[in-house]
Structures are given as structure tokens and as C-alpha cells.
Design a protein around this motif. Structure first.
Motif, PDB file in Angstrom:
ATOM      1  N   GLY A  36       0.877  -1.219  -0.100  1.00 15.73           N
ATOM      2  CA  GLY A  36       0.064  -0.296  -0.050  1.00 15.73           C
ATOM      3  C   GLY A  36       0.669   1.110  -0.011  1.00 15.73           C
ATOM      4  N   GLY A  37       0.285   2.225  -0.374  1.00 14.98           N
ATOM      5  CA  GLY A  37       1.001   3.688  -0.454  1.00 14.98           C
ATOM      6  C   GLY A  37      -0.123   4.642   0.328  1.00 14.98           C
ATOM      7  N   THR A  38       0.573   5.742   0.716  1.00 11.80           N
ATOM      8  CA  THR A  38      -0.123   6.725   1.694  1.00 11.80           C
ATOM      9  C   THR A  38       0.085   8.143   1.219  1.00 11.80           C
ATOM     10  OG1 THR A  38      -0.155   5.276   3.498  1.00 11.80           O
ATOM     11  CG2 THR A  38      -0.598   7.498   4.062  1.00 11.80           C
ATOM     12  N   GLY A  46       3.754   7.235  -0.495  1.00 11.29           N
ATOM     13  CA  GLY A  46       4.097   5.890  -0.507  1.00 11.29           C
ATOM     14  C   GLY A  46       4.383   5.126   0.975  1.00 11.29           C
ATOM     15  N   ALA A  47       5.433   4.878   1.363  1.00 16.06           N
ATOM     16  CA  ALA A  47       5.643   4.321   2.583  1.00 16.06           C
ATOM     17  C   ALA A  47       5.821   5.302   3.432  1.00 16.06           C
ATOM     18  CB  ALA A  47       7.011   3.392   2.639  1.00 16.06           C
ATOM     19  N   THR A  63      -4.627   5.885   2.667  1.00 12.17           N
ATOM     20  CA  THR A  63      -3.589   4.615   2.157  1.00 12.17           C
ATOM     21  C   THR A  63      -4.631   3.790   1.267  1.00 12.17           C
ATOM     22  OG1 THR A  63      -2.710   4.569   4.649  1.00 12.17           O
ATOM     23  CG2 THR A  63      -2.296   2.659   3.196  1.00 12.17           C
ATOM     24  N   LEU A  64      -3.875   3.462   0.203  1.00 11.82           N
ATOM     25  CA  LEU A  64      -4.458   2.682  -0.818  1.00 11.82           C
ATOM     26  C   LEU A  64      -3.843   1.403  -0.709  1.00 11.82           C
ATOM     27  CD1 LEU A  64      -6.720   2.335  -3.152  1.00 11.82           C
ATOM     28  CD2 LEU A  64      -4.978   3.307  -4.615  1.00 11.82           C
TER      29      LEU A  64
END
Lengths: 120, 362
Positions: A30-32, A45-46, A67-68
Motif C-alpha cells: 500500500g501507499g499513503t 508511498g511508505a 492509504t490505498l
């Protein structure tokens, strides 16, 4: 298809650094994107132990973490996100989970942290 | 039990234009790949390939499936096929992407920790049942149980962690927009590549499987007797340079259909070395040894073979194989073979089997 999960936490803050870390569970990726009072902050991202600001400055403000999480784990359709926050004392981790119906779907966790003034 | 004969070169999705065989062959070749630990050993031991397999993803789904079987009229349900991975019946927030591998980025994990995590997340149970005709008896139900696990996970292939970081950044960008679906779809190729990387680790990898099957005449659990048991193990080493070494070992014990046919045991050991120096050329060699104990006679059967494969076009392969297959029952034909073939397939890469060895497990 992308599923949406909306969460809200109230965080008591005092003087000192406020930091956040976001861990993606269930073997997924996931990325935020972070927004403080609607303004983007930090990397996309992270998110690993990112300093948000000083607790005294953050009181009364809101941090939105979007966050996806993509389903890349062929063994499960579960997704999960774990938030760790220090204010500066470490808070218990906050966890959210959601299962997708079909492989390769995604979940977007929209989590709002409302900072309130805590005890000194 | 031996399978029916078929040509030693198989081009299942293609048109075989040229194939020459220098000797007669009599049974389906068994390759090293065929002897790798199956993910659903219950299906293999029962000799079924179910068209539909139940894979519950939650305790509730598993309980629902079990209840539906109990409510069936038959005491032993027929035609079931179940595969379940207990670890993934619930969400695992503590299991991160790094936990797939033995050497996560930024550090080493201790051996026992890696072992425990790997076995826990990959341990799978399988069960199946099917009607079995034993002589003139059509009331017998075959029932099988199996378990499989990855024992050691290997390392992440070079580039996978970079792909992970790129996907994290892309997902972070998608997360920021109001409607992320179109943005998310653009990451599909990257996600597919990462899934492949998870499936194909490098370094040392080891898998194991095992199980047994029973025959239950007349739907009577009290009269059930064991039919077949098997254990598989496969250590393998894969390099970043497309060089693979696979070792396989299998033990299988079969009880005959009748008291007269007795019990037989099969021990298989084999290895396969394959090298793909470019995307157009693949070379491989493999050898198998089978020991048969019990039954009509005790035998030791060696097999070996080689294959050169050249991809002339995206959907066209030229291949040459050679080696020594099992001996023909009539003892007249030479076990040596050599064949040249051309495969034109509809798929990206037709599955071409290497002739390697003899008696089939089913």
C-alpha cells in the motif's frame, strides 16, 4: 474496484514530537498520502516514523491519512493497515482490516486523526 | 498402476509438424516436475482433478461448507474437493511483505523465525472424495487427506523490492486523488510483476507434501481401509541468472485392489538442471531413479533426458530432446530416444514435456 474504509481517532497531544508510522499487513502493498488540515505533507508511498510536528502546534488540527492497499497476496483477499503513533509517548497500535471480494481489488483507508490538547 | 501409452513429445496447445522417434515408447513419461510436491496431495493420491475446488477464506465459510457436507444424505460425502490454508482464514495485520522471504530488506531474520513464519503462512490442508469402482463394486467411495507446506521461502528476486517501492509510491499518488480507480488500473502491470516475484523466489527453497487415501466400501466408515500414502520433498536452488536446480524425492505406498495383488512401494529420486541464457533459448537436463518394491517384481529403473528449446517466434517453438526412457515391456525396443519437434501454440509458451521416466503414480 476500490473499497473505501473511513475511520476517525482522537489523539491527545502535548509538548514534543508527534510521529506516525503506517504498516501494511496481510502481505499486501500500500501507499499513503498525508494531509494536515487539507494540505499535503510528507512523502507519497511508505510512511515510516514520519514527524508530523510538535504536539503543541498540532492541537486542534486534523491529519488525514489516505492509504490505498492493493491485493497482491494470492493466498488471501484480506487487507489491513496498522498505525503506530507517538505523541511523543508511544500509543497502542491502531489497526483496520477489510476483505475484498475479488482478487486484485483494492481498499482505500481514509483515516482522520484529530489532535486535541492533552495533559502536560 | 500404469497409464496408457502416448507419444513422448507432447505439444498440447500446438500443431506438431515434425516429430521423429527412434524407438518405440509405451507409457507416459514422468518428469521431475511431475514429482514436485503437489499443493493438494489429497487430489493426487485419490487420482482426481476436480473441476471445482472449495477454498474457504473465513472460519464462517469453512463451517458453512462442513455443515453442508454433514447434511448430505450420504454418510461419507462423495465428490468433495477442499483446500484450506488455516493461516489465511483471518486477517494477519502483522504479516508484512518482508515476511514472504528469508532475507528481508534491511536485515536478516533468524532461522527459526523464518521457518515458523513460512510454515505457518503456507501450510495447507486438502481433502477429496470420489466414487471408486473396485472390480464390480460401484459403492466404494475413495477419500483422501493431505497437507502441504513451504519449508524454506527463498530470497526476494533482484528488482522485486524496487518494484515494491515503485508500487508504494504509485499507490500513494493514487490515494491522494478523489477517484483513484483509473490511477489504480495503471499499476496493473507492476502488480502482476510483483505477484510473479512472490511466486518465484530465488536462492534455496524447500517444499513438502504428504497424505493418504482410504477406500470405504458401501458407504460404511467402519469398513474403510487405507489405499495409498505418499510423501514428497523438493529442495531447489534458483539463481538470478535463470539457472535452476531442482531435487525431488517421493515415497509412495500402494495397497493392491485385492489381497492377491499385495502392497507395492515406490521410491523416486531425481534432479533437474535448467538454464535459460536468453529469452529465446532454454536448455535442461534431468535424471530420475525409481525403485519399485513389492508387487510382481522388485525393480530399479533409471531415466534421463535432455531438451533444447528455441523460441523462433512468440508462439512458435523448435525443440530437440534425447535421452533414455524406460524399457518397453516387450523388451525389444531400445529405451533410447531422440526427437525433433516444432510447436505452434495459441498460448505464450506451449508446455512441452521432457520425456524422462516410466511408471506413473496413478
Amino acid at each position: 474496484m476500490i473499497h473505501e474504509v473511513n475511520l476517525e481517532f482522537e489523539i491527545a497531544v502535548s509538548a514534543g514530537d508527534v510521529r506516525i508510522g503506517i504498516t501494511i499487513g496481510d502481505g499486501q502493498i500500500g501507499g499513503t498520502a498525508l494531509f494536515l488540515d487539507g494540505h499535503p505533507i510528507g512523502p507519497r508511498g511508505a510512511i515510516t516514523d514520519l514527524r508530523i510536528g510538535d504536539g503543541q502546534d498540532l492541537a486542534g488540527r486534523a491529519l488525514l491519512a489516505r492509504t490505498l492497499v492493493a491485493d497482491v497476496n494470492e493466498a488471501t483477499n484480506w487487507t489491513s493497515v496498522r498505525y503506530t503513533m507517538s505523541t511523543p509517548a508511544a500509543l497502542p497500535p491502531m489497526t483496520a482490516s477489510r476483505e475484498v471480494e475479488n482478487d486484485q481489488e483494492a481498499v482505500r483507508y481514509n483515516t482522520t486523526f484529530r489532535f486535541v490538547r492533552g495533559g502536560e | 498402476m500404469m497409464r496408457a501409452a502416448r507419444p513422448i513429445v507432447a505439444a498440447p496447445v500446438g500443431l506438431l509438424l515434425l516429430a521423429t522417434t527412434l524407438s518405440g515408447q509405451t507409457a507416459e513419461p514422468v518428469t521431475v516436475a511431475d514429482l514436485r510436491p503437489p499443493s493438494t496431495p489429497a487430489f493426487v493420491l485419490l487420482g482426481v482433478e476436480p473441476s471445482s475446488v472449495t477454498r474457504p477464506s473465513s472460519p464462517r465459510a469453512l463451517a458453512g461448507w462442513a455443515f453442508s457436507q454433514v447434511s448430505e444424505s450420504s454418510l461419507i460425502p462423495r465428490n468433495i474437493a477442499l483446500e484450506v490454508t488455516p493461516y489465511w482464514l483471518v486477517s494477519r495485520p502483522a504479516f508484512t511483505f518482508d515476511d514472504y522471504f528469508s532475507e528481508p530488506i534491511g536485515g536478516q531474520r533468524d532461522i527459526l523465525g523464518t521457518l515458523a513464519t513460512t510454515v505457518a503462512r503456507s501450510f495447507a490442508l486438502s481433502t477429496a472424495s470420489a466414487p471408486r469402482g473396485v472390480g464390480t463394486d460401484t459403492t466404494t467411495t475413495g477419500l483422501a487427506f493431505g497437507a502441504s507446506t513451504l519449508v524454506w521461502p527463498g530470497r526476494a528476486p533482484r528488482g522485486l523490492m524496487d518494484q515494491r517501492r515503485r508500487l508504494e509510491a504509485a499507490l500513494g499518488a493514487c490515494a491522494a486523488v478523489d477517484d483513484p480507480l483509473a490511477c489504480y488500473r495503471e499499476t496493473e502491470a507492476l502488480r502482476d510483476s510483483i505477484r510473479t516475484g512472490i511466486r518465484e523466489p530465488v536462492g534455496f527453497v524447500m517444499q513438502m507434501s504428504g497424505g493418504f487415501s482410504l477406500d470405504s466400501p458401501a458407504d460404511d466408515p467402519g469398513s474403510a481401509r487405507w489405499r495409498r500414502a505418499g510423501v514428497w520433498i523438493s529442495p531447489a536452488y534458483r539463481t538470478e541468472g535463470r539457472l535452476d536446480l531442482i531435487l525431488v524425492g517421493r515415497y509412495q505406498r500402494d495397497r493392491g485392489e485385492t489381497a492377491e495383488t499385495g502392497t507395492s512401494e515406490l521410491y523416486d529420486a531425481g534432479m533437474r538442471l535448467s538454464w535459460r541464457p536468453s529469452s529465446a533459448i532454454a536448455l535442461s537436463a534431468e535424471a530420475l531413479q525409481r525403485w519399485v518394491r513389492g508387487g510382481p517384481e522388485n525393480t530399479t529403473i533409471p531415466r534421463w533426458g535432455g531438451l533444447v528449446e528455441y523460441r523462433a517466434r512468440e508462439d512458435m517453438f523448435v525443440f530437440y530432446s534425447f535421452g533414455r526412457d524406460f524399457e518397453s515391456p516387450d523388451r525389444e525396443a531400445s529405451p533410447l530416444f531422440s526427437s525433433l519437434g516444432l510447436s505452434v501454440g495459441a498460448g505464450r509458451k506451449p508446455a512441452v514435456s521432457i520425456p524422462g521416466a516410466g511408471v506413473s503414480p496413478e
